[in-house]
Design a protein around this motif. Structure first.
Motif, PDB file in Angstrom:
ATOM      1  N   VAL A  85      -6.453  -1.115   4.794  1.00 35.87           N
ATOM      2  CA  VAL A  85      -5.838  -0.857   6.094  1.00 35.87           C
ATOM      3  C   VAL A  85      -4.956  -2.064   6.433  1.00 35.87           C
ATOM      4  O   VAL A  85      -5.424  -3.205   6.433  1.00 35.87           O
ATOM      5  CB  VAL A  85      -6.901  -0.662   7.187  1.00 35.87           C
ATOM      6  N   VAL A  86      -3.687  -1.816   6.694  1.00 35.27           N
ATOM      7  CA  VAL A  86      -2.741  -2.903   6.980  1.00 35.27           C
ATOM      8  C   VAL A  86      -2.629  -3.065   8.493  1.00 35.27           C
ATOM      9  O   VAL A  86      -2.132  -2.183   9.195  1.00 35.27           O
ATOM     10  CB  VAL A  86      -1.359  -2.629   6.365  1.00 35.27           C
ATOM     11  N   MET A 269     -17.933  -1.810   3.305  1.00 35.26           N
ATOM     12  CA  MET A 269     -17.256  -0.514   3.346  1.00 35.26           C
ATOM     13  C   MET A 269     -16.146  -0.443   2.311  1.00 35.26           C
ATOM     14  O   MET A 269     -15.460  -1.423   2.047  1.00 35.26           O
ATOM     15  CB  MET A 269     -16.601  -0.293   4.713  1.00 35.26           C
ATOM     16  N   SER A 270     -15.946   0.747   1.804  1.00 28.66           N
ATOM     17  CA  SER A 270     -14.727   1.015   1.048  1.00 28.66           C
ATOM     18  C   SER A 270     -13.562   1.125   2.031  1.00 28.66           C
ATOM     19  O   SER A 270     -13.752   1.250   3.246  1.00 28.66           O
ATOM     20  CB  SER A 270     -14.866   2.322   0.266  1.00 28.66           C
ATOM     21  N   THR A 271     -12.358   1.095   1.509  1.00 26.25           N
ATOM     22  CA  THR A 271     -11.195   1.249   2.387  1.00 26.25           C
ATOM     23  C   THR A 271     -11.149   2.649   2.991  1.00 26.25           C
ATOM     24  O   THR A 271     -10.686   2.816   4.127  1.00 26.25           O
ATOM     25  CB  THR A 271      -9.900   0.946   1.633  1.00 26.25           C
ATOM     26  N   ASP A 272     -11.619   3.647   2.270  1.00 30.36           N
ATOM     27  CA  ASP A 272     -11.680   5.003   2.830  1.00 30.36           C
ATOM     28  C   ASP A 272     -12.643   5.035   4.020  1.00 30.36           C
ATOM     29  O   ASP A 272     -12.363   5.667   5.043  1.00 30.36           O
ATOM     30  CB  ASP A 272     -12.130   6.011   1.778  1.00 30.36           C
ATOM     31  N   GLU A 273     -13.789   4.376   3.874  1.00 31.23           N
ATOM     32  CA  GLU A 273     -14.740   4.325   4.979  1.00 31.23           C
ATOM     33  C   GLU A 273     -14.181   3.541   6.160  1.00 31.23           C
ATOM     34  O   GLU A 273     -14.437   3.896   7.336  1.00 31.23           O
ATOM     35  CB  GLU A 273     -16.051   3.712   4.486  1.00 31.23           C
ATOM     36  N   ALA A 281      -8.628   8.271   9.210  1.00 30.80           N
ATOM     37  CA  ALA A 281      -8.812   9.233   8.123  1.00 30.80           C
ATOM     38  C   ALA A 281      -8.029  10.507   8.399  1.00 30.80           C
ATOM     39  O   ALA A 281      -8.096  11.069   9.494  1.00 30.80           O
ATOM     40  CB  ALA A 281     -10.285   9.568   7.950  1.00 30.80           C
ATOM     41  N   GLY A 282      -7.270  10.951   7.403  1.00 32.67           N
ATOM     42  CA  GLY A 282      -6.529  12.186   7.539  1.00 32.67           C
ATOM     43  C   GLY A 282      -5.235  12.052   8.300  1.00 32.67           C
ATOM     44  O   GLY A 282      -4.529  13.024   8.506  1.00 32.67           O
TER      45      GLY A 282
END
Length: 282
Positions: A85-86, A269-273, A281-282
């Protein structure tokens, strides 16, 4: 505090703040100030467990800048090389004018910092008047950029109540805060101060992290873990691993945070999490 997501309760968000605007490259040659250095740092820190990168940039002479072209190129390069996440700083340096700080969102980051009030910052003043805070917040909603609310003092927590009551939830519907502690002029980097700050958070807050500047880095990190919070680490905030031992890379600080997480029975956490946590997300 509101329930953020369906993520497992043991997940830990690690944010890396690799550069900042205060330290001179001449005083700390290992500080990542070029785009190439920043991207290499981001790749290393993602592999070590970071989910967010909090970005300040420098010009060709390694001085802090809010040049929009450089910011846009930085966002693009980080997205190409990582899945982090930037998050762009809208604080810049304490000398940047308010109108230039608003332009940071034109670079199209995933997230931005949003400091909730003015604070003394060492010998300087970090200016965040209420009309500016409100304008930046509404701009983040319009641009669909997720703000991270930076809290340097308990008064900033009160201001967050006021902001959310006035303008509603941020884009994505989540409310994520970061306590920045130990800055000369702000709240002390102590467990007592963190407990008081967390107790005063608005009900709408879904997640929070904490940052201890300088010597308060480890005390704040341990207190945050014990309270179920998340961590921000990086060379923006601390330049030594212990007394007399300089930090050689931001990766070391992310790795140490991940090791502390293991002791606290937390999983980075993963970056997706991280995107789920922040409402991206999404």
């Amino acid at each position: 505090m509101a329930t953020a997501t369906s993520l497992p309760a043991d997940r830990l968000l690690i944010t890396v703040a690799p550069t900042g605007a205060e330290t001179l490259k001449d005083d700390c040659p290992q500080l990542p100030t070029t785009l190439e250095e920043l991207v290499a740092t981001a790749v290393e820190c993602e592999a070590a467990g970071a989910g967010i990168i909090h970005v300040h940039i420098r010009d060709a002479e390694h001085r802090p800048t809010l040049d929009l072209g450089r910011l846009t190129d930085t966002v693009a390069a980080l997205r190409e090389a990582t899945t982090l996440v930037v998050q762009l700083s809208t604080g810049g340096s304490v000398h940047d004018p308010l109108e230039r700080r608003l332009k940071v969102l034109d670079a199209g980051p995933d997230s931005c910092s949003l400091t909730m009030g003015t604070t003394n910052f060492g010998d300087d003043v970090f200016t965040n008047p209420w009309p500016f805070v409100c304008e930046l917040y509404q701009l983040s909603q319009e641009r669909q950029v997720v703000p991270e609310f930076e809290l340097f003092d308990l008064g900033h927590v009160h201001a967050l109540h006021r902001l959310l009551d006035s303008y509603g939830l941020p884009y994505g519907g989540r409310v994520h805060c970061d306590f920045v502690m130990g800055v000369p002029g702000g709240m002390p980097g102590t467990a007592d101060a963190l407990v008081a700050g967390v107790a005063a958070l608005p009900e709408a807050v879904t997640s929070w992290s904490a940052t201890g500047v300088g010597r308060s880095t480890l005390p704040v990190a341990l207190a945050a873990l014990s309270k179920g919070g998340h961590l921000r680490v990086g060379m923006e905030d601390v330049l030594t691993l212990r007394k007399g031992v300089p930090v050689e890379s931001n990766r070391q600080l992310v790795e140490r945070a991940a090791e502390l997480a293991v002791l606290a029975q937390r999983t980075p956490m993963s970056t997706d999490e991280a995107r789920v946590l922040l409402g991206l997300a999404g």
